[in-house]
Design an enzyme around this catalytic site. Sequence first.
Site, mmCIF file in Angstrom:
data_model
loop_
_atom_site.group_PDB
_atom_site.id
_atom_site.type_symbol
_atom_site.label_atom_id
_atom_site.label_comp_id
_atom_site.label_asym_id
_atom_site.label_seq_id
_atom_site.Cartn_x
_atom_site.Cartn_y
_atom_site.Cartn_z
ATOM 1 N N SER A 144 0.866 -1.181 0.000
ATOM 2 C CA SER A 144 0.000 0.000 0.000
ATOM 3 C C SER A 144 0.894 1.220 0.000
ATOM 4 O O SER A 144 2.063 1.135 0.412
ATOM 5 C CB SER A 144 -0.842 0.005 1.287
ATOM 6 O OG SER A 144 -1.388 1.297 1.515
ATOM 7 N N TYR A 157 -2.287 -1.135 10.550
ATOM 8 C CA TYR A 157 -2.262 -1.303 9.088
ATOM 9 C C TYR A 157 -0.928 -0.789 8.517
ATOM 10 O O TYR A 157 -0.265 -1.470 7.723
ATOM 11 C CB TYR A 157 -3.448 -0.538 8.490
ATOM 12 C CG TYR A 157 -3.619 -0.725 7.003
ATOM 13 C CD1 TYR A 157 -4.134 -1.905 6.480
ATOM 14 C CD2 TYR A 157 -3.268 0.292 6.108
ATOM 15 C CE1 TYR A 157 -4.297 -2.073 5.101
ATOM 16 C CE2 TYR A 157 -3.435 0.131 4.739
ATOM 17 C CZ TYR A 157 -3.951 -1.054 4.248
ATOM 18 O OH TYR A 157 -4.111 -1.203 2.887
HETATM 19 C C1 BGC Z 1 -6.185 1.591 1.928
HETATM 20 C C2 BGC Z 1 -7.318 2.477 1.495
HETATM 21 C C3 BGC Z 1 -6.872 3.906 1.377
HETATM 22 C C4 BGC Z 1 -5.615 4.008 0.550
HETATM 23 C C5 BGC Z 1 -5.047 5.419 0.478
HETATM 24 C C6 BGC Z 1 -5.006 1.800 1.037
HETATM 25 O O1 BGC Z 1 -3.949 1.012 1.483
HETATM 26 O O2 BGC Z 1 -6.591 0.243 1.892
HETATM 27 O O3 BGC Z 1 -8.378 2.345 2.419
HETATM 28 O O4 BGC Z 1 -7.886 4.671 0.782
HETATM 29 O O5 BGC Z 1 -4.631 3.158 1.063
HETATM 30 O O6 BGC Z 1 -5.010 6.040 1.738
#
Ligand code: BGC
Length: 256
Positions: A144, A157
Site C-alpha cells: 500500500s 495497518y
Molecule cells: C487503503 C485504502 C486507502 C488508501 C489510500 C489503502 O492502502 O486500503 O483504504 O484509501 O490506502 O489512503
Amino acid sequence: MLLEGRRALVTGGSSGIGRATALRLGEEGARVAVNYRSERERADAEAVAARIDPAGARAYAVQADVRVEVEVVRMVEECRERLGGLDLLVNNAGIESQAPTLEMSLEVWEEVLRTNLTGAFLCLREAGRLMAAERRGVIINISSVHEFIPWPGYAHYCASKGGLKLLTETVAQEWAPLGIRVLAIAPGAIATRINSALLDDPEALREVEAEIPLGRLGQPEEIAAAVVWAASEEAAYLTGTTLVVDGGMSTYPRFS
Ligand code: BGC
C-alpha cells in the site's frame, strides 16, 4: 499473452484487487489457484475460477486462512499437486480497520498484523520452497502507499505494510541467487470493498479525490495490469522494490 502456462496463486482472490488480478492472469494464459478465506467467500472465488475456465482445467478455488500455518501449507501443497508447482504468488489477502492507537486492543492489532504480514510471510515461505526447487519464480506482495505514508488511526495497518516493504526487500536479496524475484506493488486508493465507506460518502470521496493528482480512485484492473507486467519476463530485471500505483497520491505534500 504475457503469462502463457504460468502457474499462479492469488491470495484473497474472491474480491477486489485479488479478483481482478486472478481474472487478468487467466486472460494472459496463466493457470490460477484462486484463494479464499472462509465459506463466506467460497462462491465468489469459485465464480472467479469459473470465469477464467468454465471447464476447470486452468483455474480452481482453494480455501485457506493465510493466518493459519497448516492451511497455507496445505494450500501450497495442493498447488504442487494440481498445477505441478508455482511460478507466481500474489500475496494479496489483506484487511484494514480503523482504531485510535490509545484505544487499540491487542486483538485488533494482531488481527491486522497476522493477516497482512504473517499471512504474507507464510505464503511467501511455502511458495518460495516450491520455487527454489525449480530455481525460478516471482512473488508479488500487494502492499500500500501506507508502506511509507503514515496514517493516523491505522497504526496496525501501516505497521503491517511497512513490515511488508522490508520483508520484500530482504527476501529479494536472499532469494535472488535462487532465481526468485520478490517485489511489492503499492496501490493508492482503489475502488474496492475495503473503501466502501469512502465510496458511499460523496463528501469524503471528493476530499480524497482532491488529494490525487489524477483526480479519481484507481480501479482494481489498474493494479492487476501492474501485476501482470511485474510478473512477466518484461520485468526480468525488477526485484526488491515497490511499484507505486496511486494516481500520484503520494506526491502531495500532505503525504510525502
Ligand atoms: C487503503 C485504502 C486507502 C488508501 C489510500 C489503502 O492502502 O486500503 O483504504 O484509501 O490506502 O489512503
